[in-house]
Structure formats: C-alpha cells, structure tokens
Design a protein around this motif. Structure first.
Motif, PDB file in Angstrom:
ATOM      1  N   ILE A 478       3.010   1.503  -1.609  1.00  0.00           N
ATOM      2  CA  ILE A 478       2.499   0.284  -0.998  1.00  0.00           C
ATOM      3  C   ILE A 478       1.070   0.528  -0.572  1.00  0.00           C
ATOM      4  CG2 ILE A 478       2.784  -1.416   0.829  1.00  0.00           C
ATOM      5  CD1 ILE A 478       4.983  -1.468  -1.253  1.00  0.00           C
ATOM      6  N   LEU A 479       0.148  -0.328  -1.069  1.00  0.00           N
ATOM      7  CA  LEU A 479      -1.269  -0.221  -0.724  1.00  0.00           C
ATOM      8  C   LEU A 479      -1.706  -1.474   0.014  1.00  0.00           C
ATOM      9  CD1 LEU A 479      -2.965   1.193  -3.959  1.00  0.00           C
ATOM     10  CD2 LEU A 479      -2.204   2.438  -1.946  1.00  0.00           C
ATOM     11  N   HIS A 480      -2.421  -1.275   1.126  1.00  0.00           N
ATOM     12  CA  HIS A 480      -3.017  -2.380   1.866  1.00  0.00           C
ATOM     13  C   HIS A 480      -4.468  -2.498   1.416  1.00  0.00           C
ATOM     14  CE1 HIS A 480       0.318  -3.012   4.801  1.00  0.00           C
ATOM     15  NE2 HIS A 480       0.576  -1.754   4.479  1.00  0.00           N
ATOM     16  N   LEU A 489      -0.213  -4.572  -2.026  1.00  0.00           N
ATOM     17  CA  LEU A 489       0.196  -4.365  -3.406  1.00  0.00           C
ATOM     18  C   LEU A 489       1.254  -3.284  -3.478  1.00  0.00           C
ATOM     19  CD1 LEU A 489      -3.274  -4.377  -5.210  1.00  0.00           C
ATOM     20  CD2 LEU A 489      -1.760  -6.307  -4.770  1.00  0.00           C
ATOM     21  N   ALA A 490       2.213  -3.473  -4.393  1.00  0.00           N
ATOM     22  CA  ALA A 490       3.230  -2.461  -4.680  1.00  0.00           C
ATOM     23  C   ALA A 490       2.940  -1.887  -6.055  1.00  0.00           C
ATOM     24  CB  ALA A 490       4.624  -3.076  -4.628  1.00  0.00           C
ATOM     25  N   LEU A 491       2.782  -0.547  -6.152  1.00  0.00           N
ATOM     26  CA  LEU A 491       2.454   0.132  -7.393  1.00  0.00           C
ATOM     27  C   LEU A 491       3.658   0.951  -7.843  1.00  0.00           C
ATOM     28  CD1 LEU A 491      -0.367  -0.592  -6.227  1.00  0.00           C
ATOM     29  CD2 LEU A 491      -1.227   1.488  -7.292  1.00  0.00           C
ATOM     30  N   ALA A 492       3.998   0.836  -9.135  1.00  0.00           N
ATOM     31  CA  ALA A 492       5.094   1.611  -9.719  1.00  0.00           C
ATOM     32  C   ALA A 492       4.686   2.039 -11.117  1.00  0.00           C
ATOM     33  CB  ALA A 492       6.381   0.790  -9.752  1.00  0.00           C
ATOM     34  N   SER A 511       2.306  -9.366  -0.752  1.00  0.00           N
ATOM     35  CA  SER A 511       1.795  -9.860   0.537  1.00  0.00           C
ATOM     36  C   SER A 511       2.693 -10.944   1.102  1.00  0.00           C
ATOM     37  CB  SER A 511       0.370 -10.387   0.358  1.00  0.00           C
ATOM     38  OG  SER A 511      -0.470  -9.413  -0.210  1.00  0.00           O
ATOM     39  N   GLN A 512       3.114 -11.891   0.236  1.00  0.00           N
ATOM     40  CA  GLN A 512       3.959 -12.976   0.719  1.00  0.00           C
ATOM     41  C   GLN A 512       5.297 -12.457   1.208  1.00  0.00           C
ATOM     42  OE1 GLN A 512       4.592 -16.031  -2.165  1.00  0.00           O
ATOM     43  NE2 GLN A 512       5.579 -17.434  -0.748  1.00  0.00           N
ATOM     44  N   ARG A 518       7.680 -10.675   8.133  1.00  0.00           N
ATOM     45  CA  ARG A 518       7.105 -10.708   9.479  1.00  0.00           C
ATOM     46  C   ARG A 518       7.469 -11.997  10.195  1.00  0.00           C
ATOM     47  NH1 ARG A 518       3.229 -12.884  12.229  1.00  0.00           N
ATOM     48  NH2 ARG A 518       2.553 -14.149  10.464  1.00  0.00           N
ATOM     49  N   LEU A 519       7.358 -13.137   9.482  1.00  0.00           N
ATOM     50  CA  LEU A 519       7.698 -14.407  10.101  1.00  0.00           C
ATOM     51  C   LEU A 519       9.179 -14.488  10.442  1.00  0.00           C
ATOM     52  CD1 LEU A 519       5.590 -16.850   7.879  1.00  0.00           C
ATOM     53  CD2 LEU A 519       5.100 -16.102  10.216  1.00  0.00           C
ATOM     54  N   LYS A 520      10.013 -13.900   9.562  1.00  0.00           N
ATOM     55  CA  LYS A 520      11.456 -13.906   9.845  1.00  0.00           C
ATOM     56  C   LYS A 520      11.760 -13.124  11.114  1.00  0.00           C
ATOM     57  CE  LYS A 520      14.031 -13.217   6.320  1.00  0.00           C
ATOM     58  NZ  LYS A 520      14.713 -12.486   5.225  1.00  0.00           N
ATOM     59  N   SER A 521      11.129 -11.951  11.225  1.00  0.00           N
ATOM     60  CA  SER A 521      11.357 -11.131  12.425  1.00  0.00           C
ATOM     61  C   SER A 521      10.836 -11.846  13.662  1.00  0.00           C
ATOM     62  CB  SER A 521      10.660  -9.778  12.273  1.00  0.00           C
ATOM     63  OG  SER A 521      11.162  -9.081  11.164  1.00  0.00           O
ATOM     64  N   GLU A 522       9.652 -12.436  13.541  1.00  0.00           N
ATOM     65  CA  GLU A 522       9.079 -13.146  14.691  1.00  0.00           C
ATOM     66  C   GLU A 522       9.948 -14.333  15.073  1.00  0.00           C
ATOM     67  OE1 GLU A 522       5.016 -15.646  15.728  1.00  0.00           O
ATOM     68  OE2 GLU A 522       4.987 -14.131  14.140  1.00  0.00           O
TER      69      GLU A 522
END
Length: 751
Positions: A478-480, A489-492, A511-512, A518-522
């Motif tokens: 996972i790269l920010h 981004l997720a790299l494989a 990102s989504q 994050r929104l679910k947890s919040e």
C-alpha cells in the motif's frame, strides 16, 4: 525572298488535298473580308452623316427658344431645354455658357445596352465633333451653346450591324469550306492510300493493298498503276529479307521447300559442332533428329528446346519460320537456333529453389493451421493459401490487440509488464493517471529505476522506505501517493508465464475503499455515541425504579424521562433506516405525481404543531398555479424536518416563516426562515453531515440526521438546497425544484 518562300512552304500542309482546301479557304476569306470592309466603311459613313444632320436639325430647332430664355435670363428653361436635348440618343452632353462665364450643363448618365469596344468608339469620337452655336439677339451676344455628340451610341448602332455582318461572313466561310471539302476528298482521297502503302513498305503498317484509282483524276491514275506493280514486287522480297535479317545474330539456316538446307551461317555450324558448309544439302531431320521430323516441314513453330550430348553438352532453342511465295505457296523455311545452356542451368536451379521453398511453405502452412476465411480452391497457389493464413493470423492478433487495448483503456487499474531482463516493456494507459509519471519515463526502466520513481511520488517521500518490487510477489504493498494528487494505491506483482512477459505489476486505486472504511468506522462510532446517550439515561432511570422505593410522582417523572429517551432512540433509528433505504433504493420507492406547490406548503404548515407557547408558521404564498412533479410524501417529510429545526434552533422565540415563490427561470423556491441562534461558516459546511449538531451544549434535542435526510430527498426529487445563516441572526433554508407546469387562469404577477 527565297527564305520567305521556304517559310511559307513549311507552313503549308503536306497533303495536296489539304493544300487545295487551304488555298480555297484563304481566297474565300480574302473576298469576304474585302466585302465586309467595304460594307462597314459605307455603314460608318452613313451613320456619321445621319448623326450630323440630325444634330444640326435639333440644334436649329432649339436655338430660338434658347435665345429667348437667355435674353430674359430664364436659366431654368435653358436647363430643361438642354435636358430634353440630352434625352435624344444623338447627344451625350449639352452646355450653355453665358457671357459672364455662368455655366448650365446637362450630361447623360446611361450607356448603350450593348457597348462597343473602346477602340471602335474612339474612331467615331474623331468623326463627330461638338456643335457650337452662338446665342445672339438684337446684335448682342448672350452666350454659346455646345452640344456634344454621343459617339458611343452611334458606334453601338454601327457595331451591332458589324457584328451581324461578321457572323454572316463566318457562316458563309464555314459553309463554303464544307461544300468544297467533300468533292476534294472524293477526288484526291486516294493520295492518302499512297502514304499508307509507303508505311507498309517500311514495316509500319499492315499488308500492302492495291490503290483503286478509278475515281481519281486522269493525271493520277497512271501513277497509281505503276505504284501497284512496284508494291507487289517489293512485298515478296521484303518477306524473305525481313525473316533472314531478324535471325542473323543466332544460328540461321535457310531451307528449300523440300526441307533441305541451302544456306547456313557460321553460328549454325558452331552450335551443331560441325562446319557450316557440311550442312548444305542435308535435310533437317538428319541434322537435328531430336526435333522429330520424318520428312518435309509442315508448319511453323517457335522455341522448341533440343538437348545435344556433345561434347560439349548444350541446350538449344529452335524456331522454324515459313517463307511464303505467291499464292501462299511455301517458298522455303528459315531455321533459327539459339544457345540457352546457361538459361537452362538457371531455370534448373530456380526450379530446385522453388521446390525447397514450397516444402518450407507447406510446413509453415501446417504450423499456422487452417484459414478461417473463404476456402482456397485447388487452382490457387500455395503462396496465396499461405498469404491468406498469415492474413487470418494477423487479423486474429489485431482483434486480440484491439480487445486488450480497449480493456486497458477502460480499466481504472494500471498494468506494467516486464520483459525477460526485468525491464519495462509496456505501460497501461491508466498508469500515468494513477502515479503521475509519464509513460516515456517508465518505459525501459529496470526494477530499481521503477522503485526509485514510485518512492519519489509517496507522501513524505524523504522519510519513507524505498519501494521494493521483489516483495510484491509475496504480499501487496500500500502506497500513499502525494503526486499528482493524494491517493492510496495497492501494488501487486504477478508472474507473466512466458519468455516475453516475465512479470506484470498491477496498480489499483484503493483510495475510495479506504475512505469508505474510514467513513464506516466514523459512522459506527458516532451512531454508537448517539445511541449510548439515551440508553444510558434509560438504564439509569430503570435501575432507580428497580432498586429504590420512590413516590408515585417521582416514578411518573422517571417513566416520562424513560419514554422521552426511548422516543429519541426511535427517532434516531427511524431516520437511520430512512437514510439507508434512500441510499440503497435511490428513488425507486418514490411515487412521483404532479402537485400544486402552494397546497402542499399550506397543508404541511397547518399540520405542523409548533412547540407550546410558539406562534404557528407564517405563510407567504407567491407561486399560484405552480405544479411540481415530486413524491408529495417525501417532500412533506423534508419540509417538516426543516420547519422542526427552525423551531428547535430558535429557543428564544421569534417567528418562523415559510415562503413559496417562482424564480421566473423554470424553478420554484421554498424558503424557511427563523430568528434563532444561527450558524458559523464552518457549521454551514458540515450541516448536512450525519449526526452533526450546530448546538454543542446538548440542550436542544435532536438526532443530527435531519438535514442529511433532507439533502438526500431534495437531490432525488431533482432539486437543490442552499443555506444561509449568521450567528445570533437566524438561518434561512432554501429548497428549489424544477416547475412541471403552471396552470393558466390562477397566475398573478409575482412581487
């Protein structure tokens, strides 16, 4: 003089027929030209004389009246008189000049309908001078009158006659040339046959034909008879000489009618490995038995191949040509031999090469498999079959390439493939959009170079670890990313499964997904907090009721609080369920009908029960006849929430107003205004977030879900929402919807 005669002779046609015709045409042209010139000169003189006489008559006619007007100084009459003169086609301009220098001038403004050429007009201008007359009365001069002749009109009249005369002359010339051409053609046409016979004699035309001279003049008939005799003699000689001369560079032998050799050139002896003189008298079947002759030659043939064992061995190409005499009798034969040994060797080599290539082509055809296009018939060559197979293969590869290109173009994920040396050989279209790197910078990079480029794009790249592509085979990374915009981004890394593609790097924008988590947890945290507050009160009051002996009045008070907290929990759950249902089903559960906006607003305001001690909603209806296509129940629910918030967030009192109007741009507007606590700019940006409360004290009841629910309903109904507020001044909530219809007859002017 001689040079001039030669030049004129060179310009004359070569044909006698054409020379006579040209001479006749020139003579006729000269006669017609002379006649036309005389006619035009006579016509021009007559036109000039008529114009001068007419001008003099008109001048004499107007002078008495003009003199009287000049004496009394009536210049208006003079001008009208001059204008009437100019109206006559003979005059172009009329001028009166008195003795004091005053000038009255009238000029023509039009031109002839068919204007003649300028040079033609100038000829008449010189022949038609102006007419000058002195104006005298009682022995006293009053001025002078000058009438300028309209030479262009006179020239136009003459030019029209000239044009017609030229046309008639041209027609006469053409008709005269045409009439004389046909007799000349009939009488002298046989002369062209002599030219055709000459071309045939030098080999440029067909076989010679006799010239028929019966219709020709007597002077040519004897000449044609001699020419016919000479042509017949030359025809036979030319046939034999032409055949012999065309074959002289090869081995040539002349045979008589019985097939015996009567003449052989030296090359013939060299090809047959014997002296050419020894061939004389021998028959063709004895000299070249390989040709298969048993007796005399019967027919002409060409390019028969004969192999002689030698020594030395050689291959010859033979051709036999008939020499015809009168009456189509065989006068003899001409045999031509050509050494094609080297050509035969090359052909043998070419044949072997073609067989080798055919074998290779068949092997390739078997490898490519059957063609999917129209089947190739037996008449088609192997090359064509192979070409079709290759074309089918290219077509399949092109389709696969187009499909992969479309997939890569439409896919939001990025793909980078590596060759056998672990260098980048392909960059998908989405990679530059995800990483912000140019495809040209990525191509041909090794793993280390690509790791360096990706590391530089991370958030806080200087403090981050270097990206390691080798570790991606075991687990995704996972790269920010910081550029071109912040995203996750997720790299494989996946194995390529071939020599050309050793591995493929898969880049996916998550990102989504992270934002949703994050929104679910919040949301869960906020919902749990909002539900925990009434649950804590219910739990505490219930514990008091079960553990202590309380008075009946105290029990009723606690039970009331338990009821109110339970009601608050039910409101939160109901609004959460409404939001969840709307988001999941969108507007599928909505029932859209056309409703009168004023009736809906009035019913909603009248049904709403304001808090105790507060005045009802103040209605201001300014949209008569306006109809909306909405779900009436959902719009009432949204409007009730807005009105309820208006009362709740104005605890100090104050009026709550509901105004309905039309914007004049196809939209209807609903405004709910209060005089409450208001909101800051930061609160306005977050007012539609779930569980957001403008009141931080907790004294105002509510779930924090009302405005979020209103926003969802308004958007699904095709409307838009806007809020304006100031701290301590109150808030105005504006809802706008597109007008479906305005009923005529109830509409009135809007303020």
């Amino acid at each position: 003089m001689q040079l001039l005669i030669r030049a004129l002779t060179a310009l004359l046609p070569q044909s006698l027929l054409r020379r006579v015709a040209v001479l006749y045409v020139l003579t006729l042209t000269l006669l017609i030209s002379a006649g036309l010139a005389a006619f035009i000169a006579h016509k021009a003189r007559a036109a000039v004389e008529d114009a001068e006489q007419g001008a003099a008559a008109i001048s004499a006619l107007i002078m008495p009246t003009l003199t009287e007007s000049a004496v009394i100084g009536d210049y208006d009459t003079i001008k009208r008189l001059l204008a009437r003169c100019v109206e006559h086609p003979l005059f172009e301009k009329a001028v009166f000049i008195d003795i004091k220098g005053s000038r009255v001038e009238v000029a023509r403004q039009d031109r002839p309908a068919r204007a003649p050429p300028a040079w033609f007009t100038r000829q008449f201008s010189d022949l038609l001078p102006p007419i000058n007359d002195f104006v005298r009365a009682g022995g006293r001069d009053y001025g002078i009158t000058r009438l300028t002749m309209w030479s262009e009109y006179v020239a136009a009249e003459v030019w029209s006659v000239v044009t017609i005369a030229l046309l008639y002359g041209l027609v006469g010339l053409v008709l005269g040339a045409t009439v004389v051409w046909w007799p000349l053609k009939s009488w002298l046409g046989e002369l062209d046959r002599v030219s055709a016979m000459g071309d045939a004699l030098v080999g440029r035309g067909p076989a010679l034909e006799r010239v028929e001279a019966d219709a020709a003049p007597l002077e040519f008939q004897r000449t044609f008879a001699v020419i016919n005799k000479v042509a017949a003699s030359l025809q036979a000689e030319r046939a034999q000489a032409a055949v012999t001369l065309t074959a002289i560079a090869e081995g040539v032998a002349t045979l008589n009618g019985e097939g015996a050799i009567v003449l052989a050139n030296p090359v013939m002896g060299e090809l047959l490995h014997r002296p050419s003189s020894s061939l004389l008298g021998q028959r063709l079947a004895e000299v070249l038995p390989a040709l298969g002759f048993a007796g005399e030659p019967r027919e002409t043939w060409r390019n028969r191949r004969v192999h002689l064992d030698g020594p030395p061995a050689c291959t010859l190409e033979a051709s036999l040509t008939l020499v015809s005499a009168e009456g189509d009798q065989a006068a003899g034969w001409v045999l031509v031999l050509r050494d094609i040994t080297q050509q035969q060797q090359l052909e043998d080599q070419l044949r072997d090469e073609l067989e080798s290539r055919a074998t290779a082509i068949r092997a390739m055809s078997d490898l490519l498999g059957p063609s999917t296009s129209v089947s190739v018939s037996a008449e088609h060559s192997v090359i064509e079959r192979l070409s079709r197979q290759v074309a089918d293969l290219v077509s399949r590869l092109q389709r696969q390439t187009d499909q992969l290109g479309a997939i890569f173009t439409l896919s939001p994920d990025g793909f980078i493939s590596f060759d056998a040396e672990r260098r980048v050989q392909f960059v998908g279209p989405s990679v530059p959009l995800l990483t912000g790197l140019d495809s040209r910078d990525i191509l041909h990079q090794d793993e280390a170079g690509l790791e360096r480029l990706l590391t530089q794009r991370q958030v806080n790249a200087s403090t981050q670890k270097t990206v390691s592509l080798a570790q991606l085979h075991e687990d995704a990374l996972i790269l920010h990313m910081d550029r071109p915009m912040q995203r996750i981004l997720a790299l494989a890394m996946h194995a390529g499964g071939g020599r050309e593609v050793s591995q493929v790097l898969h880049i996916r924008d998550v990102s989504q997904q992270f934002e949703v988590d994050r929104l679910k947890s919040e949301f869960l945290t906020t919902a749990a907090h909002e539900l925990r507050t009434p649950m804590t009160s219910i739990y505490g009051f219930t514990e008091l009721l079960t553990t202590r002996q309380l008075s009946a009045e105290r029990q009723r008070e606690l039970l009331g609080r338990i009821y109110r907290q339970s009601r608050a929990m039910m409101d939160i759950l109901d609004e959460l369920l409404d939001l969840a249902r709307i988001e999941a089903r969108s507007a599928q559960d909505f029932v859209f009908t056309q409703v009168l906006l004023e009736d809906l607003a009035r019913e909603t305001a009248e049904d709403f029960q304001p808090p105790e001690g507060r005045t009802p909603v103040e209605l201001l209806l300014q949209a008569p006849g306006v109809q909306l296509r909405v779900d009436a129940g959902k719009l009432r629910q949204a409007l009730r929430n807005v009105i309820s918030n208006a009362y709740k967030y104005s605890p100090g009192g104050g009026a709550v107003g509901l105004r309905v109007s039309a914007t004049g741009e196809g939209w209807a507007r609903i405004e709910v205004r209060d005089e409450g606590i208001g909101m800051s700019a930061d609160d306005l940006e977050r007012v539609t977030e779930r569980f957001f409360r403008a009141d931080k004290s907790g004294k105002i009841p509510g779930t924090g879900l009302g405005m979020a629910l209103v926003k969802e309903i308004v958007q699904l109904l095709g409307g838009r929402m806007h809020l304006s507020s100031e701290l301590g001044q109150g808030t105005t909530v504006t809802l706008e919807f597109p007008v479906a219809l305005r009923v005529a007859g109830v509409e009135r002017a809007l303020p």
